[in-house]
Design a protein around this motif. Structure first.
Motif, PDB file in Angstrom:
ATOM      1  N   GLN A 186      42.604  41.605  33.560  1.00  0.00           N
ATOM      2  CA  GLN A 186      42.443  40.405  34.381  1.00  0.00           C
ATOM      3  C   GLN A 186      42.957  40.569  35.807  1.00  0.00           C
ATOM      4  O   GLN A 186      42.420  39.965  36.736  1.00  0.00           O
ATOM      5  N   ARG A 187      43.949  41.384  35.985  1.00  0.00           N
ATOM      6  CA  ARG A 187      44.526  41.589  37.317  1.00  0.00           C
ATOM      7  C   ARG A 187      43.646  42.532  38.107  1.00  0.00           C
ATOM      8  O   ARG A 187      43.301  43.619  37.634  1.00  0.00           O
ATOM      9  N   ARG A 188      43.296  42.135  39.335  1.00  0.00           N
ATOM     10  CA  ARG A 188      42.411  42.948  40.171  1.00  0.00           C
ATOM     11  C   ARG A 188      43.171  43.486  41.373  1.00  0.00           C
ATOM     12  O   ARG A 188      44.071  42.836  41.906  1.00  0.00           O
ATOM     13  N   ALA A 241      41.814  43.151  23.875  1.00  0.00           N
ATOM     14  CA  ALA A 241      42.187  43.460  25.256  1.00  0.00           C
ATOM     15  C   ALA A 241      41.643  44.798  25.710  1.00  0.00           C
ATOM     16  O   ALA A 241      41.562  45.060  26.903  1.00  0.00           O
ATOM     17  N   THR A 242      41.275  45.656  24.790  1.00  0.00           N
ATOM     18  CA  THR A 242      40.833  46.991  25.176  1.00  0.00           C
ATOM     19  C   THR A 242      39.365  47.213  24.890  1.00  0.00           C
ATOM     20  O   THR A 242      38.910  48.339  24.747  1.00  0.00           O
ATOM     21  N   GLY A 243      38.607  46.157  24.781  1.00  0.00           N
ATOM     22  CA  GLY A 243      37.176  46.298  24.552  1.00  0.00           C
ATOM     23  C   GLY A 243      36.491  46.929  25.741  1.00  0.00           C
ATOM     24  O   GLY A 243      37.042  47.004  26.835  1.00  0.00           O
ATOM     25  N   PRO A 244      35.254  47.419  25.581  1.00  0.00           N
ATOM     26  CA  PRO A 244      34.510  48.068  26.649  1.00  0.00           C
ATOM     27  C   PRO A 244      34.405  47.162  27.868  1.00  0.00           C
ATOM     28  O   PRO A 244      34.248  45.948  27.748  1.00  0.00           O
ATOM     29  N   ILE A 245      34.488  47.743  29.051  1.00  0.00           N
ATOM     30  CA  ILE A 245      34.488  46.999  30.302  1.00  0.00           C
ATOM     31  C   ILE A 245      33.118  47.059  30.949  1.00  0.00           C
ATOM     32  O   ILE A 245      32.506  48.118  31.064  1.00  0.00           O
ATOM     33  N   SER A 246      32.606  45.918  31.389  1.00  0.00           N
ATOM     34  CA  SER A 246      31.287  45.859  32.013  1.00  0.00           C
ATOM     35  C   SER A 246      31.292  46.591  33.343  1.00  0.00           C
ATOM     36  O   SER A 246      32.241  46.484  34.120  1.00  0.00           O
ATOM     37  N   ALA A 247      30.226  47.312  33.609  1.00  0.00           N
ATOM     38  CA  ALA A 247      30.137  48.049  34.870  1.00  0.00           C
ATOM     39  C   ALA A 247      29.875  47.135  36.044  1.00  0.00           C
ATOM     40  O   ALA A 247      30.214  47.450  37.177  1.00  0.00           O
ATOM     41  N   ASN A 248      29.264  45.984  35.818  1.00  0.00           N
ATOM     42  CA  ASN A 248      28.951  45.057  36.892  1.00  0.00           C
ATOM     43  C   ASN A 248      29.581  43.714  36.584  1.00  0.00           C
ATOM     44  O   ASN A 248      29.145  42.986  35.719  1.00  0.00           O
ATOM     45  N   GLU A 249      30.640  43.379  37.287  1.00  0.00           N
ATOM     46  CA  GLU A 249      31.351  42.145  37.012  1.00  0.00           C
ATOM     47  C   GLU A 249      31.568  41.337  38.280  1.00  0.00           C
ATOM     48  O   GLU A 249      32.521  40.599  38.423  1.00  0.00           O
ATOM     49  N   SER A 250      30.644  41.491  39.242  1.00  0.00           N
ATOM     50  CA  SER A 250      30.830  40.874  40.539  1.00  0.00           C
ATOM     51  C   SER A 250      30.819  39.357  40.488  1.00  0.00           C
ATOM     52  O   SER A 250      31.515  38.709  41.250  1.00  0.00           O
ATOM     53  N   SER A 251      30.036  38.750  39.604  1.00  0.00           N
ATOM     54  CA  SER A 251      29.898  37.308  39.599  1.00  0.00           C
ATOM     55  C   SER A 251      30.632  36.629  38.461  1.00  0.00           C
ATOM     56  O   SER A 251      30.553  35.429  38.291  1.00  0.00           O
ATOM     57  N   GLU A 252      31.348  37.411  37.660  1.00  0.00           N
ATOM     58  CA  GLU A 252      32.018  36.848  36.500  1.00  0.00           C
ATOM     59  C   GLU A 252      33.500  36.670  36.765  1.00  0.00           C
ATOM     60  O   GLU A 252      34.088  37.374  37.584  1.00  0.00           O
ATOM     61  N   GLU A 302      36.795  43.119  43.887  1.00  0.00           N
ATOM     62  CA  GLU A 302      37.990  43.859  43.523  1.00  0.00           C
ATOM     63  C   GLU A 302      37.877  44.380  42.093  1.00  0.00           C
ATOM     64  O   GLU A 302      37.196  43.787  41.253  1.00  0.00           O
ATOM     65  N   VAL A 303      38.552  45.479  41.834  1.00  0.00           N
ATOM     66  CA  VAL A 303      38.460  46.173  40.549  1.00  0.00           C
ATOM     67  C   VAL A 303      39.629  45.766  39.670  1.00  0.00           C
ATOM     68  O   VAL A 303      40.773  45.712  40.125  1.00  0.00           O
ATOM     69  N   VAL A 304      39.349  45.518  38.374  1.00  0.00           N
ATOM     70  CA  VAL A 304      40.441  45.231  37.447  1.00  0.00           C
ATOM     71  C   VAL A 304      41.234  46.516  37.192  1.00  0.00           C
ATOM     72  O   VAL A 304      40.693  47.621  37.241  1.00  0.00           O
ATOM     73  N   LEU A 305      42.503  46.356  36.929  1.00  0.00           N
ATOM     74  CA  LEU A 305      43.389  47.516  36.782  1.00  0.00           C
ATOM     75  C   LEU A 305      42.906  48.481  35.712  1.00  0.00           C
ATOM     76  O   LEU A 305      43.029  49.697  35.850  1.00  0.00           O
ATOM     77  N   LEU A 306      42.366  47.941  34.623  1.00  0.00           N
ATOM     78  CA  LEU A 306      42.004  48.805  33.501  1.00  0.00           C
ATOM     79  C   LEU A 306      40.786  49.674  33.802  1.00  0.00           C
ATOM     80  O   LEU A 306      40.476  50.583  33.044  1.00  0.00           O
ATOM     81  N   ASP A 307      40.088  49.391  34.906  1.00  0.00           N
ATOM     82  CA  ASP A 307      38.970  50.257  35.289  1.00  0.00           C
ATOM     83  C   ASP A 307      39.447  51.540  35.956  1.00  0.00           C
ATOM     84  O   ASP A 307      38.659  52.475  36.135  1.00  0.00           O
ATOM     85  N   TYR A 308      40.706  51.585  36.359  1.00  0.00           N
ATOM     86  CA  TYR A 308      41.238  52.788  37.005  1.00  0.00           C
ATOM     87  C   TYR A 308      41.654  53.798  35.943  1.00  0.00           C
ATOM     88  O   TYR A 308      42.350  53.464  34.972  1.00  0.00           O
ATOM     89  N   GLN A 309      41.232  55.035  36.153  1.00  0.00           N
ATOM     90  CA  GLN A 309      41.551  56.077  35.170  1.00  0.00           C
ATOM     91  C   GLN A 309      43.052  56.277  35.019  1.00  0.00           C
ATOM     92  O   GLN A 309      43.539  56.543  33.915  1.00  0.00           O
ATOM     93  N   LEU A 310      43.789  56.165  36.106  1.00  0.00           N
ATOM     94  CA  LEU A 310      45.236  56.345  36.032  1.00  0.00           C
ATOM     95  C   LEU A 310      45.853  55.283  35.116  1.00  0.00           C
ATOM     96  O   LEU A 310      46.748  55.567  34.320  1.00  0.00           O
TER      97      LEU A 310
END
Length: 556
Positions: A348-350, A21-32, A360-368
């Motif tokens: 998964q939640r955006r 669940a905490t693996g590296p997050i892709s910078a470009n996920e617009s189409s996935e 929309e951005v997934v929650l885990l991309d937010y630094q907070l």
């Protein structure tokens, strides 16, 4: 809000679920899709989930997998929308299923049909919290407390008579130590066991209301017998707290002289029938004294291989330290479970659009969001490694691999230190994960609120956390005092004066690092050295030693 959490994977409290669940997050996920975007990761940056899981599972990996398989079974899931009465009966049926699987046979020595693997036994027990915590704690009462008291405080006669029916659950039991007036202060319990030489019986009595045994699992409904901690009095002399096997029910009916009260609804763990027990001159045979560490002859003469009453009491209680060890591990497993849920949800939640204004951005991309979960994740990993060390120390003592007095004292201290930190970590983590999942985290089906309710009592189970930490502090201060016991008065005075002056100039923990910078000739090299694990251990150890020294000097 209609969003719900993604299904928790089987064994969601293992390292694999959290690491994935905490693996590296892709910078470009617009189409996935939300899920796919975190599965396609460059192999060079992928976490070795299997390897990490093996490291975290440690020596007793197979037993942990065994415990998880039971916790993941729907037949052992925490029920919802169920009455207290139905939950209690369901928990009893589930405990019988565990007994049918020879649950906890690992705790028994080979001479009694077990495998003499106490560490493995607790490792499997810790994982049960991922199912219904009520089942875990009821199992802990039956096998980890009631059966363990018979095993470790009793002798061969007691083992032959009571262990087999206890392990099969033909003899559900109660661990009667805590009283209304005495919790952590076990040596001062008010219940008495006075020996009558004419009948060769002990008379178990509750002389006043505050001596009533309280918060006892299996007491309200299911228990047939209790191991009762009471002041042993013979020939007019009180020999301190000892443990007695006392029947309390027969054919479902409470025996004469025994009073039972139901504790009723609780904040959590309502699958356990907690209650109170009081005794009005209840007589039990002399042989019902669990007499491994102290015995009474037919004429009332008391004897013990341990001359010191204080040391004898400590030895008896140390044999039952596994309660704190197992609760520490279970709390860590609960924290792992909560993080597995919250981190998976956050991948998964955006919410809110990114710089494109479209995606929309997934929650885990937010630094907070990272800041609220990742430090807890790191602390949970650290706690899991510490728990493995504690479990190893427990196994060495209770398997006989290293059962020495020093090792028992070290085990007691480690358990008293880790149980508070682990249980507080679990509560902090579960609450943070609940908030990190928003409204979905408040839905009962998503586990987090129920998990918090059930884990809340861990902060006072097997001793109030603050009192346990005082025990640790006493041990550390005692060791510090022993280090100076060979000094005369003049030496001690000079030492204290010199150390007080040194401490007064210690303004920051970085003083030593600044010296290192001067020695290395490079601040950058010094900063890089902070990542060195040996230096980190040295800094933490020096900090701990400094705190103990400062406290000692302040007390003087």
């Amino acid at each position: 809000m209609t969003t719900t959490l993604p299904p928790v994977p089987t064994g969601a409290n293992d390292a694999g679920a959290v690491a994935n669940a905490t693996g590296p997050i892709s910078a470009n996920e617009s189409s996935e899709s939300p899920t796919e975007s975190h599965l396609h990761v460059d192999d060079d940056h992928r976490i070795d989930i299997d390897g990490l899981t093996k490291v975290l599972d440690g020596r007793w990996r197979d037993m942990r997998v065994h415990g998880r398989s039971i916790a993941a079974d729907p037949d052992f899931a925490r029920p919802m929308n169920i009455s207290k009465e139905d939950h209690r009966e369901l928990t009893l049926r589930r405990l019988k299923k565990l007994a049918e699987r020879n649950w906890s046979e690992q705790m028994l020595p080979k001479s009694l049909g077990g495998t003499n693997d106490p560490g493995g036994n607790l490792a499997a027990f810790e994982e049960l919290v991922a199912g219904d915590p009520s089942v875990q704690i009821k199992a802990g009462v039956q096998f980890g407390l009631f059966a363990s008291a018979i095993l470790h405080l009793g002798t061969e006669e007691h083992h032959k008579k009571w262990l087999a029916p206890t392990m099969s659950l033909d003899l559900p039991g109660v661990y009667a130590m805590t009283e209304i007036g005495h919790g952590s202060d076990v040596s001062a319990v008010g219940t008495t066991a006075t020996y009558d030489p004419e009948t060769e019986e002990f008379v178990i009595d509750t002389p006043f209301r505050a001596a009533t045994k309280e918060f006892l699992g299996n007491a309200a409904l299911h228990g047939h017998a209790a191991v009762v901690f009471a002041q042993l009095i013979t020939n007019g002399v009180n020999h301190g707290v000892h443990c007695f096997f006392v029947p309390i029910r027969e054919d479902g009916k409470v025996l004469p002289g025994v009073s039972v009260e139901d504790d009723g609804e609780k904040g959590g763990l309502n699958g356990i029938d907690n209650g109170r027990l009081a005794f009005d001159h209840v007589r039990v045979p002399r042989t019902n004294l669990l007499n491994r560490y102290g015995d009474v002859a037919a004429d009332g003469t008391y004897s013990s291989d341990i001359a010191s009453p204080g040391r004898r009491f400590f030895t008896m209680l140390t044999t039952l330290v596994q309660g704190r060890v197992s609760l520490s591990g279970a709390a860590i497993s609960a924290a792992e479970l909560a993080l597995g849920i919250a981190v998976t949800y956050a991948t998964q939640r955006r919410q809110f659009a990114d710089f494109t204004g479209i995606n929309e951005v997934v929650l885990l991309d937010y630094q907070l969001h990272q800041k609220r979960l990742f430090p807890l994740l790191a602390r949970t990993y650290a706690s899991a490694f510490a728990q493995e060390d504690l479990l190893q120390a427990f196994h060495e003592v209770f398997s006989g691999e290293g059962d020495t007095e020093d090792n028992r004292i070290d085990l007691e201290t480690m358990a008293a230190a880790l149980k508070p930190t682990s249980s507080w970590l679990a509560l902090d983590t579960i609450q943070a994960c609940r908030e990190a999942c928003g409204g979905a985290g408040y839905m009962a089906e998503n586990r987090l609120v129920g998990l918090h309710d059930d884990l809340d009592v861990y902060a006072t189970f097997e001793g109030d956390n603050h009192v346990l930490l005082q025990l640790v502090g006493k041990r550390l201060l005692g060791e510090y005092a022993n280090s100076m016991k060979d000094m005369d008065t003049g030496d001690v005075t000079k030492f204290i004066a010199s150390r007080a002056e040194t401490i007064s100039t210690r303004h920051t923990p970085w003083r030593r690092l600044l010296q290192s910078a001067a020695d290395l000739g490079s601040v950058r090299r010094t900063a890089a050295s902070l990542r060195d694990s040996e230096l980190q251990v040295e800094l933490i150890s020096a900090r701990a030693e400094g705190l103990i020294e400062e406290l000692s000097l302040d007390l003087r």
